[in-house]
Design an enzyme around this catalytic site. Structure first.
Site, PDB file in Angstrom:
ATOM      1  N   GLY A  71       0.831  -1.192   0.000  1.00  0.00           N
ATOM      2  CA  GLY A  71       0.000   0.000   0.000  1.00  0.00           C
ATOM      3  C   GLY A  71       0.865   1.241   0.000  1.00  0.00           C
ATOM      4  O   GLY A  71       2.055   1.197  -0.313  1.00  0.00           O
ATOM      5  N   CYS A  72       0.284   2.339   0.378  1.00  0.00           N
ATOM      6  CA  CYS A  72       0.975   3.626   0.393  1.00  0.00           C
ATOM      7  C   CYS A  72       2.302   3.517   1.145  1.00  0.00           C
ATOM      8  O   CYS A  72       2.345   3.068   2.288  1.00  0.00           O
ATOM      9  CB  CYS A  72       0.075   4.660   1.055  1.00  0.00           C
ATOM     10  SG  CYS A  72       0.840   6.270   1.249  1.00  0.00           S
ATOM     11  N   PHE A  73       3.368   3.937   0.509  1.00  0.00           N
ATOM     12  CA  PHE A  73       4.674   3.770   1.127  1.00  0.00           C
ATOM     13  C   PHE A  73       4.897   4.648   2.348  1.00  0.00           C
ATOM     14  O   PHE A  73       5.731   4.343   3.189  1.00  0.00           O
ATOM     15  CB  PHE A  73       5.824   3.897   0.137  1.00  0.00           C
ATOM     16  CG  PHE A  73       5.847   5.049  -0.845  1.00  0.00           C
ATOM     17  CD1 PHE A  73       5.252   6.276  -0.601  1.00  0.00           C
ATOM     18  CD2 PHE A  73       6.522   4.887  -2.044  1.00  0.00           C
ATOM     19  CE1 PHE A  73       5.319   7.313  -1.516  1.00  0.00           C
ATOM     20  CE2 PHE A  73       6.611   5.918  -2.976  1.00  0.00           C
ATOM     21  CZ  PHE A  73       6.006   7.138  -2.706  1.00  0.00           C
TER      22      PHE A  73
END
Length: 165
Positions: free
Chosen positions: A12-14
């Site tokens: 997912g979003c880093f």
């Protein structure tokens, strides 16, 4: 850091992944970036096929690859395809970027443990992909949630360890 190793994951979003991993004992450094895609020198606006990934530099005498993966499976939902929270698309896939056969075996082992636990609503869909070039993200994305403590994240520790003592 001569005895350090690197691991490459995406979940997912880093921003949220980095924020949680960077404070783990044994983790020496983290860097967000792009991995597993089609173009060289990807950017936030142009990274076809790349996952928002995380490069973790760690001390294997203090934390093992298996323990890193255990934490990875506790902070994101590995049972959703191309999605974490509000983020949808292949950039947000769950993936482990494998560098050698030992990592592959460890990843397969931990996935079996996670699946057998029944803690997630479905089976693990995390892909095991061959390591490819890791391209660091732009400076404004590094340590994003340190710079913006109230910034967006969908990552948090949901369970205790999957590993037994």
């Amino acid at each position: 850091m001569s005895n350090s190793k690197k691991a490459y994951i995406a979940g997912g979003c880093f921003w949220g992944m980095e924020d949680l991993f960077r404070v783990l004992p044994g983790v020496l450094d983290t860097e967000v970036g792009y991995i597993g895609g089609q173009n060289d020198h990807p950017t936030y606006r142009n990274h076809p096929g790349h996952a928002e990934g995380l490069e973790i530099t760690y001390d294997p005498s203090k934390i093992s690859f298996k323990e890193l993966l255990d934490f990875f499976f506790r902070i994101h939902d590995p049972s959703t395809v191309d999605r974490q929270g509000n983020d949808i698309g292949s950039s947000y896939r769950s993936a482990i970027f494998i560098q050698n056969e030992e990592e592959r075996k460890t990843a397969e082992e931990i996935i079996k443990i996670v699946d057998a636990s029944g803690r997630w609503p479905g089976k693990v869909v995390t892909t095991l992909e061959p390591y490819s070039t890791f391209w660091p993200a732009e400076p404004e994305h590094q340590d994003y949630l340190v710079k913006r403590p109230n910034g967006y994240t969908c990552h948090f520790e949901r369970f205790g360890t999957f590993l037994t003592a």
